[in-house]
Write a protein that holds these residues in place. Structure first.
Motif, PDB file in Angstrom:
ATOM      1  N   GLY A 135       0.767  -1.217  -0.051  1.00  0.00           N
ATOM      2  CA  GLY A 135       0.239   0.020  -0.076  1.00  0.00           C
ATOM      3  C   GLY A 135       0.847   1.212  -0.221  1.00  0.00           C
ATOM      4  N   PHE A 136       1.924   1.325   0.960  1.00  0.00           N
ATOM      5  CA  PHE A 136       2.804   2.355   0.863  1.00  0.00           C
ATOM      6  C   PHE A 136       3.698   2.667  -0.468  1.00  0.00           C
ATOM      7  CE2 PHE A 136       2.865   4.301   5.222  1.00  0.00           C
ATOM      8  CZ  PHE A 136       1.792   3.565   5.723  1.00  0.00           C
ATOM      9  N   LEU A 137       3.992   1.399  -1.027  1.00  0.00           N
ATOM     10  CA  LEU A 137       4.631   1.526  -2.196  1.00  0.00           C
ATOM     11  C   LEU A 137       3.601   2.047  -3.210  1.00  0.00           C
ATOM     12  CD1 LEU A 137       6.604  -1.703  -2.548  1.00  0.00           C
ATOM     13  CD2 LEU A 137       7.638   0.549  -2.695  1.00  0.00           C
ATOM     14  N   ARG A 138       2.645   1.733  -3.384  1.00  0.00           N
ATOM     15  CA  ARG A 138       1.361   2.060  -4.422  1.00  0.00           C
ATOM     16  C   ARG A 138       1.353   3.596  -4.516  1.00  0.00           C
ATOM     17  NH1 ARG A 138      -0.851  -3.028  -4.152  1.00  0.00           N
ATOM     18  NH2 ARG A 138      -2.037  -2.655  -2.457  1.00  0.00           N
ATOM     19  N   ALA A 139       1.405   4.197  -2.998  1.00  0.00           N
ATOM     20  CA  ALA A 139       1.143   5.627  -2.786  1.00  0.00           C
ATOM     21  C   ALA A 139       2.507   6.391  -3.034  1.00  0.00           C
ATOM     22  CB  ALA A 139       0.535   5.689  -1.369  1.00  0.00           C
ATOM     23  N   GLY A 140       3.537   5.632  -3.429  1.00  0.00           N
ATOM     24  CA  GLY A 140       4.694   6.408  -3.765  1.00  0.00           C
ATOM     25  C   GLY A 140       5.234   6.976  -2.335  1.00  0.00           C
ATOM     26  N   LEU A 141       5.326   6.240  -1.427  1.00  0.00           N
ATOM     27  CA  LEU A 141       5.744   6.824  -0.064  1.00  0.00           C
ATOM     28  C   LEU A 141       7.077   6.162   0.427  1.00  0.00           C
ATOM     29  CD1 LEU A 141       2.310   7.029   1.803  1.00  0.00           C
ATOM     30  CD2 LEU A 141       3.777   8.883   0.952  1.00  0.00           C
ATOM     31  N   ILE A 142       7.664   4.885  -0.226  1.00  0.00           N
ATOM     32  CA  ILE A 142       8.787   4.426   0.047  1.00  0.00           C
ATOM     33  C   ILE A 142       9.876   4.963  -0.304  1.00  0.00           C
ATOM     34  CG2 ILE A 142       9.935   2.182   0.388  1.00  0.00           C
ATOM     35  CD1 ILE A 142       7.237   2.041   1.973  1.00  0.00           C
ATOM     36  N   GLN A 143      11.126   5.357   0.484  1.00  0.00           N
ATOM     37  CA  GLN A 143      12.360   5.733  -0.303  1.00  0.00           C
ATOM     38  C   GLN A 143      13.175   4.606  -0.263  1.00  0.00           C
ATOM     39  OE1 GLN A 143      10.740   8.126   2.153  1.00  0.00           O
ATOM     40  NE2 GLN A 143       9.610   8.558   0.400  1.00  0.00           N
ATOM     41  N   ARG A 144      13.397   3.671   0.759  1.00  0.00           N
ATOM     42  CA  ARG A 144      14.556   2.878   0.755  1.00  0.00           C
ATOM     43  C   ARG A 144      13.789   1.341   1.195  1.00  0.00           C
ATOM     44  NH1 ARG A 144      20.150   4.129   1.076  1.00  0.00           N
ATOM     45  NH2 ARG A 144      20.069   6.018   0.136  1.00  0.00           N
ATOM     46  N   PHE A 161       5.790  -8.300  -2.433  1.00  0.00           N
ATOM     47  CA  PHE A 161       5.274  -7.447  -3.576  1.00  0.00           C
ATOM     48  C   PHE A 161       4.120  -7.875  -4.200  1.00  0.00           C
ATOM     49  CE2 PHE A 161      10.218  -6.838  -3.747  1.00  0.00           C
ATOM     50  CZ  PHE A 161       9.952  -5.563  -2.853  1.00  0.00           C
ATOM     51  N   GLY A 162       3.390  -6.835  -4.821  1.00  0.00           N
ATOM     52  CA  GLY A 162       1.878  -7.136  -5.404  1.00  0.00           C
ATOM     53  C   GLY A 162       1.958  -6.027  -6.714  1.00  0.00           C
ATOM     54  N   THR A 163       0.533  -6.033  -7.175  1.00  0.00           N
ATOM     55  CA  THR A 163       0.307  -5.178  -8.188  1.00  0.00           C
ATOM     56  C   THR A 163       0.793  -3.600  -8.082  1.00  0.00           C
ATOM     57  OG1 THR A 163      -1.891  -4.685  -7.659  1.00  0.00           O
ATOM     58  CG2 THR A 163      -1.548  -6.699  -8.747  1.00  0.00           C
ATOM     59  N   LEU A 164       1.109  -3.116  -9.193  1.00  0.00           N
ATOM     60  CA  LEU A 164       1.458  -1.699  -9.240  1.00  0.00           C
ATOM     61  C   LEU A 164       0.758  -0.768 -10.145  1.00  0.00           C
ATOM     62  CD1 LEU A 164       5.419  -1.953  -8.748  1.00  0.00           C
ATOM     63  CD2 LEU A 164       3.583  -1.083  -6.632  1.00  0.00           C
ATOM     64  N   PRO A 165       0.686   0.159  -9.843  1.00  0.00           N
ATOM     65  CA  PRO A 165      -0.124   1.341 -10.967  1.00  0.00           C
ATOM     66  C   PRO A 165       0.913   1.633 -12.146  1.00  0.00           C
ATOM     67  CG  PRO A 165       0.200   2.449  -9.065  1.00  0.00           C
ATOM     68  CD  PRO A 165       0.373   0.864  -8.836  1.00  0.00           C
ATOM     69  N   ARG A 166       1.818   1.333 -11.597  1.00  0.00           N
ATOM     70  CA  ARG A 166       3.210   1.767 -12.745  1.00  0.00           C
ATOM     71  C   ARG A 166       4.392   1.282 -12.183  1.00  0.00           C
ATOM     72  NH1 ARG A 166       2.008   6.049  -9.723  1.00  0.00           N
ATOM     73  NH2 ARG A 166       0.353   6.457 -11.145  1.00  0.00           N
ATOM     74  N   ASP A 167       5.407   1.147 -13.207  1.00  0.00           N
ATOM     75  CA  ASP A 167       6.630   0.803 -12.653  1.00  0.00           C
ATOM     76  C   ASP A 167       7.368   1.711 -11.515  1.00  0.00           C
ATOM     77  OD1 ASP A 167       6.477  -1.063 -14.503  1.00  0.00           O
ATOM     78  OD2 ASP A 167       8.101  -0.555 -15.834  1.00  0.00           O
ATOM     79  N   ILE A 168       8.125   1.154 -10.460  1.00  0.00           N
ATOM     80  CA  ILE A 168       8.730   1.991  -9.548  1.00  0.00           C
ATOM     81  C   ILE A 168      10.120   1.646  -9.862  1.00  0.00           C
ATOM     82  CG2 ILE A 168       9.434   2.090  -7.380  1.00  0.00           C
ATOM     83  CD1 ILE A 168       6.520   1.308  -6.442  1.00  0.00           C
TER      84      ILE A 168
END
Ligand SMILES: NC(=O)c1ccc[n+]([C@@H]2O[C@H](COP(=O)([O-])OP(=O)(O)OC[C@H]3O[C@@H](n4cnc5c(N)ncnc54)[C@H](OP(=O)(O)O)[C@@H]3O)[C@@H](O)[C@H]2O)c1
Length: 191
Positions: A135-144, A161-168
């Motif tokens: 959830g935090f990855l999908r929201a773009g909140l993880i830095q490390r 890991f799970g689905t993402l709206p776009r590549d990180i």
């Protein structure tokens, strides 16, 4: 190895802004627990030292999912001492089982959780639990991301890991390996 990690952490400039980190152990096939939440494939006691103590010393608050909280309660004494722990759960949750821990419940969009903790003075959050990290990855909140792979394949389980709206996009910071076969890779999420 520890020296190199300290240098890379210092390079994040944490202290002036919020840093949200992940520090997690996985099977080589990417699972953080078996389907029944068993963790028996991880080395007992966390395995040989691989930076966890140094990492957690730099964390202001730990944000964990309800399922991780419930699992931690089964593992013995509360492991986070007096570090502030936020348990995410969408329903009322009794956190008193954490004994002497400093534990509270929160819920809502990850962005709001980070904002609330930042407003209360936190500069470095440690997010844990698969669904929660996702959830935090999908929201773009993880830095490390600090991912320690244990040399085993377990075939099925709780995925990191799970689905993402776009590549990180990730920037590789360092990979360290340890005599027992642990391989730890550190990534910075590209801006
Ligand atoms: N290998 C490792 O290093 C490691 C690390 C951590 C955990 N684990 C293991 O992973 C398993 C748990 O991971 P998991 O992916 O199943 O679940 P989890 O992320 O620990 O917990 C998921 C739950 O947290 C709550 N939650 C998450 N984000 C929320 C939000 N923004 N607002 C409100 N509630 C939110 C929801 O609870 P509700 O559905 O109740 O609302 C959700 O179902 C356990 O077996 C644990 O031991 C392993």
């Amino acid at each position: 190895m520890r020296a190199s990690m300290s240098e890379s952490w210092a390079a994040t400039g944490e202290g002036s802004t919020m840093t949200v980190s992940v520090f997690v152990g996985t099977s080589v096939d990417g699972f953080i627990a078996r389907p029944n939440d068993d963790l028996d494939f991880l080395p007992p006691g966390g395995g040989e030292p691989h930076g966890y103590d140094e990492f957690i010393a730099r964390v202001d608050a730990i944000v964990i999912g309800r399922k991780t909280f419930e699992k931690v309660l089964t593992l013995g004494p509360w492991p986070y001492a007096d570090k502030r722990v936020v348990v995410l759960c969408s329903r009322p949750l009794d956190v008193s089982a954490a004994g002497g821990g400093v534990v509270e419940q929160m819920a809502g969009p990850p962005t709001e959780i980070v904002s609330q903790l930042a407003a209360r003075g936190a500069h470095h959050l440690y997010v844990d639990g698969g669904i929660t990290i996702q959830g935090f990855l999908r929201a773009g909140l993880i830095q490390r991301l600090m991912i320690t792979r244990v040399p085993v394949l377990i075939g099925e389980g709780v995925p990191l890991f799970g689905t993402l709206p776009r590549d990180i996009r990730l920037r590789h910071v360092a990979t360290r390996h340890y005599p027992s076969g642990l391989v730890q890779s550190e990534y910075q999420v590209a801006a």
